[in-house]
Scaffold this motif. Structure first.
Motif, short mmCIF file in Angstrom:
data_model
loop_
_atom_site.label_atom_id
_atom_site.label_comp_id
_atom_site.label_asym_id
_atom_site.label_seq_id
_atom_site.Cartn_x
_atom_site.Cartn_y
_atom_site.Cartn_z
N ASN A 18 -133.46 -3.83 41.86
CA ASN A 18 -133.37 -2.89 42.98
C ASN A 18 -134.46 -3.17 44.00
O ASN A 18 -135.63 -3.25 43.65
N THR A 19 -134.05 -3.32 45.26
CA THR A 19 -135.01 -3.57 46.33
C THR A 19 -135.12 -2.34 47.22
O THR A 19 -134.20 -1.52 47.30
N PHE A 20 -136.27 -2.22 47.89
CA PHE A 20 -136.54 -1.11 48.77
C PHE A 20 -136.83 -1.62 50.18
O PHE A 20 -137.22 -2.77 50.36
N ASP A 21 -136.68 -0.75 51.16
CA ASP A 21 -136.92 -1.09 52.56
C ASP A 21 -138.42 -1.02 52.85
O ASP A 21 -138.96 0.04 53.15
N VAL A 22 -139.09 -2.15 52.75
CA VAL A 22 -140.54 -2.21 52.90
C VAL A 22 -140.97 -1.82 54.31
O VAL A 22 -142.03 -1.22 54.49
N ASN A 23 -140.19 -2.13 55.34
CA ASN A 23 -140.58 -1.77 56.71
C ASN A 23 -140.74 -0.27 56.86
O ASN A 23 -141.70 0.21 57.44
N LYS A 47 -131.52 5.31 37.33
CA LYS A 47 -131.35 6.02 38.60
C LYS A 47 -132.19 5.44 39.73
O LYS A 47 -132.10 5.88 40.87
N ILE A 48 -133.00 4.42 39.44
CA ILE A 48 -133.88 3.83 40.44
C ILE A 48 -133.10 3.34 41.66
O ILE A 48 -133.58 3.39 42.78
N LYS A 49 -131.87 2.92 41.44
CA LYS A 49 -131.04 2.41 42.53
C LYS A 49 -130.69 3.49 43.55
O LYS A 49 -130.29 3.19 44.67
N ASP A 50 -130.86 4.76 43.20
CA ASP A 50 -130.52 5.87 44.08
C ASP A 50 -131.60 6.16 45.12
O ASP A 50 -131.38 6.95 46.03
N PHE A 51 -132.77 5.53 45.00
CA PHE A 51 -133.89 5.82 45.89
C PHE A 51 -133.99 4.82 47.03
O PHE A 51 -133.61 3.66 46.90
#
Length: 109
Positions: free
Chosen positions: A81-86, A56-60
């Motif tokens: 899965n990558t996150f929006d670091v900005n 479910k990590i892709k949902d965050f």
């Protein structure tokens, strides 16, 4: 397979305007995580402790490691899965301001 914590940090994930941290037996509820919970309460942000499955990590939208040294340390990726670091950095700065405006001294009252 559920997410729990890192070796020296709690895990905090964000989806929309809701903060999540893994709820699992044996997960240490650190001081900084308690202060994040307080921050969420004051800012009227939902804070949930629940089981978080690895798939479910892709949902965050965002992810952080949370501890007393780095406060909120942005996570750029977990697996594929990558996150929006900005956006993570902006949130981290807001929380730092909250901490250094007297809340650190209060601990987690």
């Amino acid at each position: 397979n559920n997410l729990t914590e890192a070796s020296t940090s709690n895990l905090l994930l964000v989806k929309g305007n809701v903060f999540y941290t893994p709820k699992a037996k044996g997960v240490f509820n650190g001081l900084c995580l308690k202060l994040i919970e307080k921050y969420c309460l004051e800012q009227k942000i939902q804070f949930k402790k629940e089981e978080i499955q690895v798939q479910k990590i892709k949902d965050f939208d965002m992810g952080f490691l949370v501890n007393s040294v780095g406060l909120l340390t942005p996570i750029s990726s977990i697996g594929d899965n990558t996150f929006d670091v900005n956006n993570e950095i902006k949130l981290s700065q807001k929380f730092s301001e909250f901490m250094y405006n007297g809340n650190w001294n209060e601990k987690s009252k």
